[in-house]
Design an enzyme around this catalytic site. Structure first.
Site, mmCIF file in Angstrom:
data_model
loop_
_atom_site.group_PDB
_atom_site.id
_atom_site.type_symbol
_atom_site.label_atom_id
_atom_site.label_comp_id
_atom_site.label_asym_id
_atom_site.label_seq_id
_atom_site.Cartn_x
_atom_site.Cartn_y
_atom_site.Cartn_z
ATOM 1 N N CYS A 256 0.809 -1.230 0.000
ATOM 2 C CA CYS A 256 0.000 0.000 0.000
ATOM 3 C C CYS A 256 0.839 1.276 0.000
ATOM 4 O O CYS A 256 0.556 2.223 -0.729
ATOM 5 C CB CYS A 256 -0.960 -0.008 1.184
ATOM 6 N N HIS B 168 -2.867 6.361 4.574
ATOM 7 C CA HIS B 168 -1.430 6.461 4.843
ATOM 8 C C HIS B 168 -0.937 7.838 4.380
ATOM 9 O O HIS B 168 -1.319 8.311 3.297
ATOM 10 C CB HIS B 168 -0.653 5.404 4.062
#
Ligand code: A2P
Length: 334
Positions: free
Chosen positions: A131, A238
């Site tokens: 990710c 994130h």
């Protein structure tokens, strides 16, 4: 147009559920879907596409007789190691979200905005990158193409959802004052500089994933990269500070325009009005957001970026589904 049959392996998990949501939104040319998970979930009914789907147990014969064309896997690396080759041997193209196959030379590691040309090199398995790597390379690719890149320094601020349902629940547990079960320390009110296991060189596996995967996706093993990956008490999204040393000189405004024109990337950079990318704004979005774009005055041709994305969407489910879409359009000769 031909219709395809798609399997979802790990359909009950954090990413698996997001696969279902993204598939509902994007409407691929699909005839039948099949949902698989562990024996624990077999028989569970999941509403999807206006119907009720029954989750089936993943086993060595579960793909038989179903004419499945594509399988989206997100059930962890050990499940992928065992079952992706079983599916591939049956003629299914596996798009795998785990780390199991990413660095295998025969397995393309794909972010559709960056290296779609690698998709058709597959031999039955295509890997979805980590990710934190996905959002980073979406922002770095236009800079790589325009200016060349010498060196990258990654520092990440990663959401608990990146550690699956157990990670998500650890933050909820912490908020309730309970002890953690997934992370080694409480994540609520804390910042943990430790994602995945520690390796002999002192880096974590997550850090080495970012380093190695970036080189593979950009197709440049000469890149110099270092990384520090950190878990923060955020549910979704994130954030990354990325320091880049470019090969060529640049004008800041021109560089911002290069980023703004790049697919899948949105520039949010208006510091006069306190506008910059934040995890809460990226939640449930498919794009990658970049801001705080400024010259690193300590080196020649250096630039700092702040890059944010929804780790379960662009960092996992959306990217995997985009690979499937691209694969289908390549099959269709488009
Ligand atoms: P289950 O819900 O039946 O345990 P997460 O990353 O959010 O923890 O999700 C993991 C996903 O992988 C879930 O769908 C989980 O199913 C599935 N899974 C875990 N272990 C296995 C296994 N041995 N076989 C099949 N699916 C598995």
């Amino acid at each position: 147009m031909k219709k395809y049959n798609i399997a979802i392996v790990g359909a009950t998990g954090m990413v698996g559920r997001k696969f279902l949501q993204v598939l509902e939104e994007r409407q691929l040319p699909v005839d039948k879907y099949y949902l698989f998970a562990s024996a624990r979930s077999a028989g569970k009914v999941v509403p999807f596409m206006g119907k009720n789907y029954t989750v089936e147990e993943l086993n060595e014969t579960c793909f038989d007789g179903k004419n499945i064309h594509i399988a989206l896997f997100s059930a962890g690396a050990s499940v992928s190691k065992k079952y992706a080759p079983i599916a591939a041997a049956k003629g299914i193209v596996v798009i795998d979200n785990s780390s199991a196959w990413r660095m295998e030379p025969d397995v393309p590691l794909v972010v559709p905005e960056v290296n779609p040309q690698d998709i058709m090199k597959h031999k039955g398995i295509i890997a979805n990158p980590n990710c934190s790597t996905i959002q980073a390379v979406v922002a770095l690719k236009p800079l790589y193409d325009h200016y060349g890149i010498k060196r990258i320094v990654y520092s990440t601020y990663q959401a608990v959802s990146g550690a699956g349902l157990d990670g998500y629940m650890d933050l909820e547990r912490g908020i309730r004052g309970e002890n953690p079960q997934k992370f080694p320390y409480p994540i609520f009110g804390n910042v943990i500089p430790h994602i995945d296991v520690f390796l002999e060189n002192g880096y974590t596996k997550e850090e080495m994933k970012m380093i190695e995967e970036t080189k593979k996706i950009l197709g440049d093993s000469s890149l110099k990269i270092t990384a520090t990956t950190v878990r923060v008490p955020v549910f979704h999204g994130h954030s990354e500070s990325i320091n880049v040393e470019l090969k060529k000189s640049f004008e800041l405004e021109e560089l911002k325009n290069v980023l703004a024109k790049s697919p899948g990337l949105i520039v949010v950079d208006d510091t006069d009005n306190n506008r910059y990318p934040m995890a809460i704004d990226a939640e449930d979005k498919d794009d990658v957001f970049v801001g705080r774009i400024r010259r690193d005055e300590s080196v020649e041709n250096g630039v700092n970026l702040w890059v944010v994305a929804d780790n379960i969407r662009k960092g996992a489910a959306t990217n995997t589904v985009q690979i499937a879409e691209k694969l289908i359009s390549l099959w269709e000769g488009r």
